[in-house]
Design a protein around this motif. Structure first.
Motif, PDB file in Angstrom:
ATOM      1  N   ALA A   1      -9.157  -9.558  -1.055  1.00  0.00           N
ATOM      2  CA  ALA A   1      -7.472  -9.375  -0.942  1.00  0.00           C
ATOM      3  C   ALA A   1      -6.599  -9.539  -2.044  1.00  0.00           C
ATOM      4  O   ALA A   1      -5.479  -9.198  -2.255  1.00  0.00           O
ATOM      5  N   GLN A   2      -7.015 -10.626  -2.851  1.00  0.00           N
ATOM      6  CA  GLN A   2      -6.439 -11.068  -3.772  1.00  0.00           C
ATOM      7  C   GLN A   2      -6.205  -9.913  -4.877  1.00  0.00           C
ATOM      8  O   GLN A   2      -5.088  -9.764  -5.630  1.00  0.00           O
ATOM      9  N   LYS A   3      -7.394  -9.246  -5.140  1.00  0.00           N
ATOM     10  CA  LYS A   3      -7.339  -8.022  -6.029  1.00  0.00           C
ATOM     11  C   LYS A   3      -6.902  -6.768  -5.298  1.00  0.00           C
ATOM     12  O   LYS A   3      -6.413  -6.032  -6.135  1.00  0.00           O
ATOM     13  N   ASN A   4      -7.189  -6.577  -4.123  1.00  0.00           N
ATOM     14  CA  ASN A   4      -6.797  -5.281  -3.373  1.00  0.00           C
ATOM     15  C   ASN A   4      -5.943  -5.599  -2.236  1.00  0.00           C
ATOM     16  O   ASN A   4      -6.479  -5.399  -1.121  1.00  0.00           O
ATOM     17  N   PRO A   5      -5.026  -6.029  -2.377  1.00  0.00           N
ATOM     18  CA  PRO A   5      -4.096  -6.406  -1.169  1.00  0.00           C
ATOM     19  C   PRO A   5      -3.766  -5.296  -0.220  1.00  0.00           C
ATOM     20  O   PRO A   5      -4.024  -5.449   0.971  1.00  0.00           O
ATOM     21  N   GLU A   6      -3.684  -3.941  -0.645  1.00  0.00           N
ATOM     22  CA  GLU A   6      -3.383  -2.767   0.174  1.00  0.00           C
ATOM     23  C   GLU A   6      -4.590  -2.767   1.110  1.00  0.00           C
ATOM     24  O   GLU A   6      -4.434  -2.510   2.275  1.00  0.00           O
ATOM     25  N   GLU A   7      -5.672  -2.627   0.523  1.00  0.00           N
ATOM     26  CA  GLU A   7      -6.993  -2.326   1.381  1.00  0.00           C
ATOM     27  C   GLU A   7      -7.340  -3.334   2.439  1.00  0.00           C
ATOM     28  O   GLU A   7      -7.933  -2.922   3.555  1.00  0.00           O
ATOM     29  N   PHE A   8      -6.775  -4.546   2.286  1.00  0.00           N
ATOM     30  CA  PHE A   8      -7.199  -5.321   3.331  1.00  0.00           C
ATOM     31  C   PHE A   8      -5.880  -6.111   4.032  1.00  0.00           C
ATOM     32  O   PHE A   8      -5.838  -7.051   4.774  1.00  0.00           O
ATOM     33  N   LYS A   9      -4.694  -5.139   4.080  1.00  0.00           N
ATOM     34  CA  LYS A   9      -3.470  -5.489   4.786  1.00  0.00           C
ATOM     35  C   LYS A   9      -3.758  -5.875   6.167  1.00  0.00           C
ATOM     36  O   LYS A   9      -3.087  -6.851   6.606  1.00  0.00           O
ATOM     37  N   THR A  10      -4.756  -4.942   6.975  1.00  0.00           N
ATOM     38  CA  THR A  10      -4.761  -5.115   8.154  1.00  0.00           C
ATOM     39  C   THR A  10      -5.393  -6.649   8.756  1.00  0.00           C
ATOM     40  O   THR A  10      -5.258  -7.151   9.780  1.00  0.00           O
ATOM     41  N   SER A  11      -5.991  -7.289   7.798  1.00  0.00           N
ATOM     42  CA  SER A  11      -6.417  -8.561   8.081  1.00  0.00           C
ATOM     43  C   SER A  11      -5.388  -9.921   8.412  1.00  0.00           C
ATOM     44  O   SER A  11      -5.650 -10.375   8.973  1.00  0.00           O
ATOM     45  N   VAL A  12      -4.142  -9.284   7.918  1.00  0.00           N
ATOM     46  CA  VAL A  12      -3.084 -10.304   8.344  1.00  0.00           C
ATOM     47  C   VAL A  12      -2.907 -10.347   9.798  1.00  0.00           C
ATOM     48  O   VAL A  12      -2.882 -11.677  10.341  1.00  0.00           O
ATOM     49  N   SER A  13      -2.839  -9.489  10.488  1.00  0.00           N
ATOM     50  CA  SER A  13      -2.387  -9.610  12.091  1.00  0.00           C
ATOM     51  C   SER A  13      -3.831 -10.243  12.788  1.00  0.00           C
ATOM     52  O   SER A  13      -3.516 -11.084  13.539  1.00  0.00           O
ATOM     53  N   LEU A  14      -4.996  -9.841  12.101  1.00  0.00           N
ATOM     54  CA  LEU A  14      -6.222 -10.535  12.594  1.00  0.00           C
ATOM     55  C   LEU A  14      -6.252 -11.808  12.453  1.00  0.00           C
ATOM     56  O   LEU A  14      -6.787 -12.594  13.401  1.00  0.00           O
ATOM     57  N   ALA A  15      -5.968 -12.173  11.448  1.00  0.00           N
ATOM     58  CA  ALA A  15      -5.991 -13.578  10.919  1.00  0.00           C
ATOM     59  C   ALA A  15      -5.046 -14.314  11.794  1.00  0.00           C
ATOM     60  O   ALA A  15      -5.400 -15.628  12.341  1.00  0.00           O
ATOM     61  N   VAL A  16      -3.916 -13.975  11.813  1.00  0.00           N
ATOM     62  CA  VAL A  16      -2.937 -14.593  12.697  1.00  0.00           C
ATOM     63  C   VAL A  16      -3.381 -14.940  14.027  1.00  0.00           C
ATOM     64  O   VAL A  16      -3.164 -15.961  14.700  1.00  0.00           O
ATOM     65  N   SER A  17      -3.968 -13.786  14.708  1.00  0.00           N
ATOM     66  CA  SER A  17      -4.111 -14.071  16.126  1.00  0.00           C
ATOM     67  C   SER A  17      -5.364 -14.878  16.265  1.00  0.00           C
ATOM     68  O   SER A  17      -5.455 -15.659  17.261  1.00  0.00           O
ATOM     69  N   ARG A  18      -6.473 -14.782  15.310  1.00  0.00           N
ATOM     70  CA  ARG A  18      -7.618 -15.681  15.535  1.00  0.00           C
ATOM     71  C   ARG A  18      -7.164 -17.134  15.443  1.00  0.00           C
ATOM     72  O   ARG A  18      -7.393 -17.992  16.127  1.00  0.00           O
TER      73      ARG A  18
END
Lengths: 965, 193
Positions: A215-232
């Motif tokens: 995600a550091q290099k491809n933030p757009e591609e992994f944007k959806t990880s934010v909400s998943l990480a928060v809920s985890r």
């Protein structure tokens, strides 16, 4: 006695190890090892085929020998053979050998890769695990080439075992780290993100590490990880300590995973979705609350794990820098830790506070802890902690507390550990300069610095004090008086003699009226130190003496006597001898007028980045210092109201003002686009360049006004290595909103630009200035367009004269026609010969798409009508980014106008927003563009939206404009 | 990322060395020596983190270490790792060793180097943390043990031989053990700080 039935062992190995342990001396040990190596070698080479067990035993022995610090240059082949064994134990030891003793022999790598391939295909999870571990441990490029395509498949396949998934995730991460270009992004990325929901926390942990790096290099591609990480994270934080069973570590639920998730979230700005954001804030509050609860266990592991999560949460809060409430709580929490009885926590608290100090919301809160930090500096027993305290003091320093902090640092310096003295010296020098309201204080501080830690005062520091004294008339008299007094000390550091010699040579006349510091007394004082000094300092003092001849004709004969003495005229050192001879001659034959001209006071130095700061950056590695500096600089320029970025649309010629930020933190300075006259030009270059020429302002031995050509050429030998594209992106971006200025500058060459554009046509004048006194030969500038660019941009250049005389400037005209929209910028490559060396450099030429903008005025109604017409998602590009400069509305307006579009006032219902409109003219089409910029002052962010009829145009304009704020 | 994991005793003798970046043998040994000297002069009650300067060729690295009786466990990590997290990880590693070796001592690390590597491999691969759950790690190690046993034959005899060697050929072992400080005995040693 430990139980002995642990796993299997090998008798031969155990005997060998005991033998080694029984060796009485190093020699005996080496002898025993050599014997064993010979034995193993012969076994490996022998005719008799070894069985797996023997191979394993010998490989183990080799590993042991390696551990003892002996190089192992054989056995790789045997290890590779073990890989293809069907026995787990043999395979395992083979892989171990290979990952510990990596060998780059390509033949071997091919065999290893083959074995790995077989194991990966075996569908035996144990073997797959071994193979994946090996790839991760070795991580070579060859392995990336062979497996980067395969591993993502294993990772996301539904039937892969959990343990294999874990290994595959980390394996992929390793390959991405070593060879990012070989790991293709693809469909698998979205499935990897969903691993954050996996049942198995081990898989989630490994996946989080992987996603964080990707995600550091491809933030757009992994944007959806934010909400998943928060809920985890939220599920972990709110779980009871028993819910996660094995992943609960000393009553803390899954601390490692929580830390990793919090790190992942630090790759992104605060979540936009209010629900996610709310949930995250809740999590962070819960973590902060838990810190206040009584501990569930007295064990240090419990508090460790709990605090690991807490510190990471605080880092995230600082990173988001948007919730004042959380920031204040974080600061208070860190404040508590500053006085905690555990050293580790005090250390980490100091470290985190350092980053907190640069946040606008908490800078003041951090400052309230100044006394505690100073106390830490005085009382901590651990140098690591004291070092952090120094860093924090540096970070929290501003105008209000600079005097106190500098005084404390100076105090500490007297007893500081040798390992960090140099760094403290640099920090004190920088703070003293940056926050000097009163330059007498600055001069005092630096002289103190030399007195306390003279050996650690690098050349950069004393050059700098001289630069500043020369540039500021108001402090010159004081400086002369102070150095004169400091020199009275019976033993003073050589660096003080250098500063004293230089300053008295320039400004000794300012204190000569006082009979206590009459010319003769000044001279005698300096000369009393002469014999104790090293050659470079003596050389400098000789220059001081000749300057005295001009300043004080009354002591001319005394000085001439000194120069004439055998110890000078016949000095064994060539440099000293030459100076003595030439100065003596100069003082005898030159008339007063000539002397006055030649020995004139030094002209002010051009403002540029402080050499001290550059040194600190080098010492600390880029990044750490820069960021902090940049942020602080912005803040300070805010406070001073000195709107430095107002150079938008300004003309190229602006002389550096002496009152500008003395550290010259901004990008390269804009100097006169006409090159300075050669003599003074090279004098300046000398002083700013490195060591040898430090004393060169008066370097004699040449006929053209002291600017000796050999000196000049010797110092540029270390010029940039050929063929680097000077990706002076910052400079490049400056030209997006303006047309004139300096594009590039080094010690040899300055490139200036002047350009004008109308509709789809433009003309650019490039000025090449030779800053040296020597000719450039074979001077060939070439404008290079990539194939893509050639079809959309027509450039015609006129050749220039291949010889550029010293100090001369040549001009080149480029005619520009924009055929269709384009993305890249052309490259300007310049090659020439200078002295004996071939120079080759490339810079990006700032011809950007927005140059072909024609502004369009329109009413609010028109604007929004057109805005709606361009509502196709492909026509809109949006970017949300952090402000890089202070968010000043007037500057923003100027930049939008400079960008080329019209600035439409009273169009947006929110007066804080900016909207613009214009038409990009190309030969083939005209493209209407609308833009809207929404600043968020609280978060220090902008949202920029561009709508044009062409996707690529929206994209490019958005990129270009985003860099401006 | 973890750059290196070093275990050495109070005299600087390496007991486990694992580098996750490619370095020549000499450079590795130099780093081990330098690291030993850095941690040796620190007493046990100061902080467990220390900057290692240019040891690894960059200022971004830190040494995070713990001292257990006769052994130092040192992890060299970059700024992407949490310091306290790594301290926990060292503890997990030592506790795992203790479980697998039943009261681990320095000798286990010497005579079962391969096994120690395999245990570490279940926790850290390529410088990244694979698993932090001790039960999971122990389960993996036990599964390996079973496989080894199943491959049987050759393992049983040498194992007996080792016990014989350890008891008979090495007069210095009991002596060391009697001193009593060689045992790592994790439960007693969690009082770092």
């Amino acid at each position: 006695m430990p139980a002995v039935s642990k796993g299997d062992g090998m008798r031969g190995l155990a005997v060998f190890i005991s033998d080694i342990r029984n060796c009485k001396s190093k020699e005996a040990e080496i002898k025993r090892i050599n014997k064993e190596l010979a034995n193993i070698r012969s076994k490996f080479k022998g005719d008799k085929a070894l069985d797996g067990y023997s191979k394993k035993k010998y490989v183990c022995k080799l590993l042991f020998i390696f551990l003892l610090g002996h190089d192992i240059d054989f056995g790789h082949m045997e290890a590779v053979n073990l890989l293809s064994s069907n026995r787990y134990t043999e395979k395992q030891i083979g892989y171990l050998f290979i990952s510990v003793l990596v060998n780059s022999n390509s033949e071997l790598i091919r065999l290893i890769n083959n074995a790995i391939k077989n194991d990966l295909a075996s569908r035996n999870p144990t073997f797959m695990g071994l193979a994946l571990h090996c790839i991760a441990n070795v991580g070579s490029r060859e392995m990336a080439e062979a497996f980067a395509g395969e591993i993502p498949k294993i990772l996301v396949a539904g039937d892969t075992m959990d343990s294999v998934k874990q290994s595959a995730a980390l394996c992929l991460l390793r390959l991405y780290r070593t060879s990012p270009d070989l790991v293709p992004m693809g469909d698998w990325t979205s499935r990897v993100v969903h691993l954050l929901n996996d049942q198995h926390l081990g898989v989630v942990t490994a996946a989080t590490s992987l996603i964080t790096t990707l995600a550091q290099k491809n933030p757009e591609e992994f944007k959806t990880s934010v909400s998943l990480a928060v809920s985890r994270l939220s599920r972990i934080v709110t779980s009871a300590s028993t819910d996660l069973q094995d992943y609960t570590y000393y009553f803390v639920p899954a601390p490692w995973l929580s830390v990793k998730l919090l790190r992942l979230l630090q790759c992104y700005p605060p979540p936009e979705d209010p629900a996610v954001r709310g949930r995250l804030t809740e999590c962070l509050e819960t973590i902060l609350n838990k810190a206040q609860e009584p501990p569930k266990s007295k064990k240090v592991q419990h508090s460790n794990a709990k605090n690991a999560v807490l510190f990471e949460a605080i880092s995230l809060i600082i990173h988001h820098d948007s919730e004042p409430n959380l920031l204040v709580r974080a600061c208070n929490q860190l404040g508590q830790f500053l006085q905690h009885r555990e050293t580790n926590l005090r250390y980490l608290a100091l470290e985190s506070m350092c980053t907190l100090a640069s946040s606008e919301f908490s800078h003041e809160a951090v400052k309230t802890h100044i006394e505690t930090v100073i106390n830490a500096l005085k009382t901590e027993r651990d140098v690591s902690v004291r070092q952090r305290a120094v860093d924090l003091l540096y970070a929290m320093c501003d105008r209000s507390n600079a005097q106190q902090i500098v005084a404390e640092m100076l105090n500490y310096l007297e007893t500081a550990d040798y390992s960090i003295r140099e760094e403290i010296v640099l920090k004190v020098a920088i703070l003293a300069e940056k926050y000097a309201v009163d330059y007498t204080w600055y001069v005092d501080t630096i002289l103190n610095l030399i007195r306390i830690a003279g050996d650690y005062v690098s050349e950069e520091v004393w050059y700098r004090v001289i630069q500043i004294v020369i540039n500021r008339d108001d402090v010159q008299g004081y400086a002369a008086k102070t150095v004169f007094e400091a020199l009275q000390a019976p033993a003073c550091h050589e660096n003080l003699v250098k500063v004293g010699g230089y300053i008295l040579g320039e400004f000794g006349n300012l204190i000569a009226g006082d009979p206590r510091s009459s010319p003769l007394i000044q001279f005698n004082l300096l000369h009393s130190k002469f014999h104790l000094c090293s050659v470079p300092t003596r050389a400098l003092l000789l220059s001081t003496y000749i300057k005295f001849v001009n300043l004080f004709p009354e002591i001319k004969t005394t000085i001439q006597d000194v120069l004439r003495s055998d110890s000078q005229l016949k000095n064994a050192d060539v440099e000293l001898q030459q100076r003595a001879v030439e100065y003596l001659r100069l003082s005898t034959i030159a008339s007063t007028d000539i002397l006055a001209t030649v020995l004139e006071e030094m002209p002010p130095f051009p403002e540029r980045e402080s050499s001290i700061l550059a040194k600190l950056k080098k010492k600390k590695g880029p990044g750490t210092v820069t960021d902090l500096e940049e942020i602080k600089k912005e803040r300070s320029s805010d406070m001073n109201g000195s709107a430095e970025p107002a150079s938008v649309n300004a003309s190229a010629v602006s002389t550096p003002s002496p009152s500008a930020d003395l550290l010259g933190l901004g990008a390269a300075p804009i100097t006169n686009s006409a090159p300075p006259p050669s003599s003074s030009g090279s004098l300046l270059v000398d002083v700013f360049s490195d060591s040898a020429s430090a004393v060169a302002p008066l370097a004699p031995g040449s006929d053209d006004n002291f600017a000796s050509p050999d000196l000049a050429s010797s110092e540029v030998v270390s010029e940039e290595p050929a063929d680097t594209v000077h990706d002076a992106d910052e400079l490049f971006h400056k030209f997006v909103c303006k047309n004139n200025g300096v594009l590039f500058e080094n010690q040899l060459l300055q490139i200036g630009l002047k350009s004008e554009f109308r509709q789809n046509l433009g003309r650019m004048f490039i000025f090449y200035g030779n800053k040296t006194s020597t000719q450039f030969l074979n001077f060939t500038p070439t404008v290079i367009c990539s194939d893509d660019l050639q079809s959309s941009l027509n450039l015609q250049t006129k050749p220039v004269d291949p010889t550029v005389d010293g100090g001369a400037q040549v001009q080149q005209v480029v005619n520009i026609e924009c055929v269709s929209d384009f993305m890249e910028a052309p490259i300007l490559n310049i090659q020439f010969r200078y002295g004996g060396t071939f120079q080759n450099l490339s810079v990006k030429l700032p011809i950007t798409l927005n140059k072909f903008f024609q502004p369009t005025e329109m009413s609010s109604q028109d604007f929004f009508q057109r805005w709606k017409q361009l509502s196709n998602p492909k026509q809109e590009v949006q970017n949300i980014f952090k402000a890089k400069h202070p968010m000043d509305a007037e500057i923003t307006k100027a930049k939008i106008i400079g960008f080329g579009s019209a600035l439409l006032e009273e169009v947006d219902p929110n007066p804080a927003n900016f909207v613009g409109a214009g038409i990009i003219h190309t030969k083939t089409t005209q493209i209407g563009c609308l833009l809207r910029l929404e600043p968020n002052l609280q978060a220090q962010m902008y949202r920029l939206t561009l709508r044009t009829s062409k996707e690529a145009v929206s994209q490019r304009l958005c990129e270009l404009l985003s860099e401006q704020f | 990322m973890i750059n290196a994991i070093l275990v050495f005793n109070n005299h600087g003798k390496p007991r486990l060395v694992r580098f996750y970046q490619h370095l020549a043998e000499e450079a590795q040994q130099q780093i081990i020596r330098d690291t030993f000297h850095l941690v040796l002069k620190r007493d046990d009650h100061i902080c467990n983190f220390l900057e290692c300067g240019s040891l690894f060729g960059g200022s971004d690295y830190k040494l995070i270490y713990r001292h257990y009786a006769t052994l130092y466990f040192v992890f060299c990590v970059d700024s992407s790792e949490s310091e306290l997290g790594i301290l926990d990880l060292i503890q997990v590693f030592v506790e795992t060793l203790d479980k697998c070796f039943e009261n681990v001592c320095e000798l286990d690390l010497i005579f079962h180097m391969d096994k120690v590597h395999h245990i570490l491999q279940e926790m850290v691969i390529g410088g990244m943390v694979l698993e932090t759950n001790m039960n999971e790690i122990v389960a993996q190690v036990e599964a390996q043990g079973k496989l080894e046993k199943a491959e049987g034959g050759l393992s049983a005899a040498p194992s007996r031989a080792v016990s014989a060697v350890k008891n008979i050929n090495l007069p210095e072992i009991p002596r060391n053990i009697n001193i009593g400080d060689i045992n790592i005995k994790v439960p007693n040693l969690s009082q770092f700080m």
